[in-house]
Design a protein around this motif. Structure first.
Motif, short mmCIF file in Angstrom:
data_model
loop_
_atom_site.label_atom_id
_atom_site.label_comp_id
_atom_site.label_asym_id
_atom_site.label_seq_id
_atom_site.Cartn_x
_atom_site.Cartn_y
_atom_site.Cartn_z
N TYR A 1 -6.32 -2.90 6.86
CA TYR A 1 -6.67 -3.65 5.65
C TYR A 1 -8.15 -4.03 5.70
CZ TYR A 1 -1.62 -4.07 5.79
OH TYR A 1 -0.29 -3.78 5.86
N ALA B 1 -10.25 -0.28 0.23
CA ALA B 1 -9.36 -1.45 0.33
C ALA B 1 -8.52 -1.35 1.60
CB ALA B 1 -8.46 -1.53 -0.90
N ILE C 1 -5.93 -6.35 -1.77
CA ILE C 1 -5.56 -5.77 -3.06
C ILE C 1 -4.95 -6.88 -3.91
CG2 ILE C 1 -3.91 -4.19 -4.16
CD1 ILE C 1 -4.35 -2.34 -1.67
N LYS D 1 -11.32 0.96 -4.02
CA LYS D 1 -11.54 0.15 -5.23
C LYS D 1 -12.47 0.93 -6.17
CE LYS D 1 -10.14 -4.02 -3.27
NZ LYS D 1 -9.59 -5.27 -3.83
N MET E 1 0.83 -1.22 0.00
CA MET E 1 0.00 0.00 0.00
C MET E 1 0.86 1.26 0.00
SD MET E 1 -3.66 -0.22 1.88
CE MET E 1 -3.25 -0.57 3.56
N LEU F 1 -7.00 1.20 -8.57
CA LEU F 1 -7.30 1.76 -7.25
C LEU F 1 -7.25 3.28 -7.31
CD1 LEU F 1 -4.89 -0.63 -5.34
CD2 LEU F 1 -7.40 -0.77 -5.30
#
Lengths: 138, 140
Positions: free
Chosen positions: B78, B122, B82, B116, B45, B88
């Motif tokens: 989270y 996400a 992903i 998303k 991320m 994204l």
């Protein structure tokens, strides 16, 4: 390898490993892959201007090592939170000794305390915690 | 030089990132992880939110000298995994500015939301950046 949690008591080490040595090449590879091109991690002259002897390891590469420790034992999709504090810089050409200690095991959630020491020293470079959902796959 | 408090709330324009499978594999290899699962490693991320030099853009907008910057803390939440191939949206804001040790250490909190295409979140990221200011020399 699955972390042995069934019999573990709080503060028991449930998983550990030592990373490969993080070289200048490792940092260049991580910089390219992550997009973090901060010259502190790539350019020794810049790092010296910032007050260090040489480039220093991306804190996120240290956190990624703890992330590896998690995903080697738990599916990535079961990780709910993952937090880190960067308490000491990681000099280049060192390895990290990563450990996960049991914090609490509830019915649906497991919490772990995480630490990454500079291998061969007592210096904790990254400390943190993670929570893992315990579900059907457990 | 202290960070101007008017930057509190500074928000980058939302941008999109496609999780190219090759990029995910390259990231996994760079951290020494197994790339086999097709799921993003937990710290990926950070790479997503940092696309298009966005982290540097925030620091430059706040007039921060890169030589004085260290990553102090990082948190991830989270919600939905992903996976390779998806697109994204990333939104990033400066949500806190504070100091310690009489301003020698300043902290910038940057929060990111990664969504998303259906609008579901996400994950979230919260980064604390430490800015080390030189101790002002007193007149000799």
């Amino acid at each position: 390898m699955k972390a042995d949690l069934a019999a573990a008591l709080p503060n028991a080490v449930v998983a550990e490993f030592i990373t490969e040595v993080m070289t200048h090449e490792s940092l260049q590879r991580y910089a390219k892959a992550s997009g973090d091109l901060n010259p502190l991690h790539l350019d020794p002259a810049f790092a010296r201007q910032a007050g260090f002897d040489d480039v220093i390891v991306h804190g996120m590469l240290g956190m990624a090592a703890l992330g590896r420790l998690l995903t080697e034992h738990f599916p990535a999709s079961t990780i709910r939170t993952f937090n880190a504090r960067f308490g000491a810089i990681i000099p280049v050409n060192r390895a990290l000794h990563c450990r996960a200690l049991l914090d609490q095991r509830g019915d649906t959630l497991l919490t772990l305390t995480l630490e990454a020491r500079i291998a061969g020293t007592d210096t904790i470079a990254v400390s943190g915690n993670a929570s893992i959902a315990l579900g059907a796959s457990d | 030089m202290a960070i101007d408090r008017r930057h509190l709330g500074y928000t980058l324009p939302t941008f999109d990132v496609t999780v190219e499978p090759e990029r995910l594999a390259e990231f996994a290899a760079a951290i020494g992880a197994d790339a086999g699962s097709g799921l993003a490693p937990p710290t990926f991320m950070k790479a997503i939110e940092g696309e298009h030099g966005s982290s540097r853009a925030i620091l430059e907008a706040l007039n921060v000298d890169l030589r004085r910057v260290l990553h102090a803390e990082q948190q991830f939440d989270y919600l939905v995994p992903i996976v390779a191939g998806e697109r994204l949206s990333v939104s990033r804001s400066v949500t806190d500015l504070y100091e310690k040790k009489n301003g020698v250490m300043e902290f910038i909190v940057i929060e990111s939301v990664i969504s998303k295409q259906d609008g579901s979140i996400a994950g979230r990221s919260r980064q604390v950046v430490l800015v080390r200011h030189p101790v002002t020399a007193t007149a000799a």
